[in-house]
Write a protein that holds these residues in place. Structure first.
Motif, PDB file in Angstrom:
ATOM      1  N   PHE A   1       0.853  -1.172   0.000  1.00 13.28           N
ATOM      2  CA  PHE A   1       0.000   0.000   0.000  1.00 13.28           C
ATOM      3  C   PHE A   1       0.893   1.227   0.000  1.00 13.28           C
ATOM      4  N   LEU A   2       0.638   2.115  -0.929  1.00 15.05           N
ATOM      5  CA  LEU A   2       1.369   3.376  -1.019  1.00 15.05           C
ATOM      6  C   LEU A   2       0.358   4.506  -1.055  1.00 15.05           C
ATOM      7  N   ASN A   3       0.518   5.466  -0.155  1.00 11.17           N
ATOM      8  CA  ASN A   3      -0.325   6.649  -0.129  1.00 11.17           C
ATOM      9  C   ASN A   3       0.588   7.845  -0.349  1.00 11.17           C
ATOM     10  N   VAL A   4       0.309   8.630  -1.369  1.00  7.32           N
ATOM     11  CA  VAL A   4       1.130   9.792  -1.688  1.00  7.32           C
ATOM     12  C   VAL A   4       0.272  11.035  -1.561  1.00  7.32           C
ATOM     13  N   GLY A   5       0.756  12.018  -0.825  1.00  2.00           N
ATOM     14  CA  GLY A   5       0.063  13.291  -0.687  1.00  2.00           C
ATOM     15  C   GLY A   5       0.967  14.416  -1.166  1.00  2.00           C
ATOM     16  N   TYR A   6       0.366  15.468  -1.657  1.00  2.00           N
ATOM     17  CA  TYR A   6       1.119  16.596  -2.205  1.00  2.00           C
ATOM     18  C   TYR A   6       0.708  17.890  -1.517  1.00  2.00           C
ATOM     19  N   PHE A   7       1.682  18.750  -1.256  1.00  2.00           N
ATOM     20  CA  PHE A   7       1.354  20.100  -0.795  1.00  2.00           C
ATOM     21  C   PHE A   7       0.760  20.900  -1.956  1.00  2.00           C
ATOM     22  N   ALA A   8       1.335  20.727  -3.125  1.00  2.00           N
ATOM     23  CA  ALA A   8       0.759  21.370  -4.308  1.00  2.00           C
ATOM     24  C   ALA A   8      -0.643  20.802  -4.439  1.00  2.00           C
ATOM     25  N   THR A   9      -1.593  21.515  -4.644  1.00  2.00           N
ATOM     26  CA  THR A   9      -1.777  22.863  -5.135  1.00  2.00           C
ATOM     27  C   THR A   9      -2.227  23.839  -4.048  1.00  2.00           C
ATOM     28  N   HIS A  10      -1.770  23.665  -2.855  1.00  2.00           N
ATOM     29  CA  HIS A  10      -2.151  24.561  -1.776  1.00  2.00           C
ATOM     30  C   HIS A  10      -1.419  25.892  -1.887  1.00  2.00           C
ATOM     31  N   ALA A  11      -2.103  26.936  -1.463  1.00  2.00           N
ATOM     32  CA  ALA A  11      -1.497  28.260  -1.405  1.00  2.00           C
ATOM     33  C   ALA A  11      -0.727  28.405  -0.102  1.00  2.00           C
ATOM     34  N   VAL A  12       0.184  29.346  -0.095  1.00  2.00           N
ATOM     35  CA  VAL A  12       0.955  29.662   1.103  1.00  2.00           C
ATOM     36  C   VAL A  12       0.380  30.949   1.695  1.00  2.00           C
ATOM     37  N   ASP A  13      -0.342  30.810   2.785  1.00  2.00           N
ATOM     38  CA  ASP A  13      -0.924  31.992   3.427  1.00  2.00           C
ATOM     39  C   ASP A  13       0.179  32.967   3.825  1.00  2.00           C
ATOM     40  N   GLY A  14      -0.091  34.239   3.630  1.00  2.00           N
ATOM     41  CA  GLY A  14       0.868  35.274   3.983  1.00  2.00           C
ATOM     42  C   GLY A  14       1.863  35.595   2.888  1.00  2.00           C
ATOM     43  N   SER A  15       1.919  34.767   1.863  1.00  2.00           N
ATOM     44  CA  SER A  15       2.833  35.013   0.747  1.00  2.00           C
ATOM     45  C   SER A  15       2.128  35.831  -0.328  1.00  2.00           C
ATOM     46  N   LYS A  16       2.786  36.826  -0.822  1.00  2.00           N
ATOM     47  CA  LYS A  16       2.215  37.646  -1.896  1.00  2.00           C
ATOM     48  C   LYS A  16       1.915  36.800  -3.130  1.00  2.00           C
ATOM     49  N   ASP A  17       2.764  35.833  -3.410  1.00  2.00           N
ATOM     50  CA  ASP A  17       2.603  35.005  -4.604  1.00  2.00           C
ATOM     51  C   ASP A  17       1.602  33.864  -4.418  1.00  2.00           C
ATOM     52  N   GLN A  18       1.291  33.490  -3.191  1.00  2.00           N
ATOM     53  CA  GLN A  18       0.308  32.466  -2.846  1.00  2.00           C
ATOM     54  C   GLN A  18       0.688  31.072  -3.340  1.00  2.00           C
ATOM     55  N   TYR A  19       0.839  30.889  -4.641  1.00  2.00           N
ATOM     56  CA  TYR A  19       1.150  29.580  -5.216  1.00  2.00           C
ATOM     57  C   TYR A  19       2.616  29.570  -5.631  1.00  2.00           C
ATOM     58  N   HIS A  20       3.332  28.505  -5.235  1.00  2.00           N
ATOM     59  CA  HIS A  20       4.775  28.450  -5.446  1.00  2.00           C
ATOM     60  C   HIS A  20       5.181  27.227  -6.269  1.00  2.00           C
ATOM     61  N   LEU A 107      -4.239  -1.161  -7.902  1.00  2.00           N
ATOM     62  CA  LEU A 107      -5.351  -0.221  -7.830  1.00  2.00           C
ATOM     63  C   LEU A 107      -4.764   1.168  -7.607  1.00  2.00           C
ATOM     64  N   ILE A 108      -5.113   2.118  -8.477  1.00  2.00           N
ATOM     65  CA  ILE A 108      -4.663   3.494  -8.334  1.00  2.00           C
ATOM     66  C   ILE A 108      -5.899   4.372  -8.178  1.00  2.00           C
ATOM     67  N   ILE A 109      -5.919   5.147  -7.111  1.00  2.00           N
ATOM     68  CA  ILE A 109      -7.002   6.091  -6.858  1.00  2.00           C
ATOM     69  C   ILE A 109      -6.383   7.478  -6.759  1.00  2.00           C
ATOM     70  N   PHE A 110      -6.827   8.370  -7.613  1.00  2.00           N
ATOM     71  CA  PHE A 110      -6.370   9.759  -7.577  1.00  2.00           C
ATOM     72  C   PHE A 110      -7.555  10.624  -7.175  1.00  2.00           C
ATOM     73  N   THR A 111      -7.411  11.322  -6.063  1.00  2.00           N
ATOM     74  CA  THR A 111      -8.484  12.184  -5.584  1.00  2.00           C
ATOM     75  C   THR A 111      -7.903  13.280  -4.709  1.00  2.00           C
ATOM     76  N   THR A 112      -8.747  14.089  -4.160  1.00  2.00           N
ATOM     77  CA  THR A 112      -8.340  15.151  -3.253  1.00  2.00           C
ATOM     78  C   THR A 112      -9.429  15.358  -2.217  1.00  2.00           C
ATOM     79  N   ASP A 113      -9.163  16.208  -1.252  1.00  2.00           N
ATOM     80  CA  ASP A 113     -10.114  16.367  -0.157  1.00  2.00           C
ATOM     81  C   ASP A 113     -11.131  17.472  -0.373  1.00  2.00           C
ATOM     82  N   ASN A 114     -10.893  18.377  -1.285  1.00  2.00           N
ATOM     83  CA  ASN A 114     -11.856  19.454  -1.514  1.00  2.00           C
ATOM     84  C   ASN A 114     -11.615  20.088  -2.876  1.00  2.00           C
TER      85      ASN A 114
END
Length: 192
Positions: A1-20, A107-114
């Motif tokens: 079983f392999l579970n992979v999570g990504y920080f992308a595509t989250h924004a960085v609060d407080g950063s002017k650029d938001q997405y890095h 079995l490959i499942i690609f999804t996100t939380d919101n």
């Protein structure tokens, strides 16, 4: 079983650029104009319920990211660069599975939380029960999938509580009696 999570595509609060995105991705989408959503209007914002004020967190983040057409372009291009980075990474995992000879039995499942608002209704981020925020991608590559369902889409409703029963079923296990959710493979298997 392999579970992979990504920080992308989250924004960085407080950063002017938001997405890095990574530096190597910065040339992607330079020649693209990202469409502004049809509902990204002052009128749409004004139709929101009375308790949505300018101090609303979604509205605050809208101002951080999308309150001018130029800012919307910059933010969305960086967002799409990060999405492409995730896609590239998933492709590398699939390549490795093929090299190891286990891809056809995985079995490959690609999804996100919101989902996310990208200026729709004058909002940014998540939290609110609109389609943009509650719909999420769900891509399943299952060796048990019936031939007629390969490469198709399905508009049935599923929930994140359906993930565990689906994974257990693929492993040949039954969910615990008090476990909520259902095995989603009933939507793409004939032998169920």
């Amino acid at each position: 079983f392999l579970n992979v999570g990504y920080f992308a595509t989250h924004a960085v609060d407080g950063s002017k650029d938001q997405y890095h995105p990574q530096n190597a991705s910065m040339k992607m989408y330079n020649e693209t104009t990202v469409p502004i959503p049809v509902s990204a209007t002052d009128e749409a914002w004004k139709r929101m319920p009375y308790f949505f004020s300018e101090r609303n967190e979604g509205r605050t983040r809208f101002r951080w990211r999308f309150d001018t057409p130029e800012k919307h372009q910059r933010m969305m291009k960086n967002y799409y660069r990060m999405v492409t980075e995730v896609d590239t990474s998933v492709g590398q995992i699939i390549t490795k599975l093929k090299q190891q000879g286990v891809y056809d039995n995985t079995l490959i499942i690609f999804t996100t939380d919101n989902g996310n608002f990208h200026a729709e209704h004058g909002l940014a981020d998540k939290w609110y029960p609109h389609e943009e925020s509650i719909r999420v991608p769900l891509v399943i590559r299952d060796p048990r999938i019936s031939q007629k369902y390969r490469g198709t889409t399905n508009d049935e409703f599923t929930l994140n509580i359906d993930l565990a029963p689906t994974i257990l079923s693929a492993a040949g296990l039954k969910p615990l009696p008090n476990m909520m959710g259902r095995d989603m493979s009933i939507l793409y298997r004939d032998d169920y």
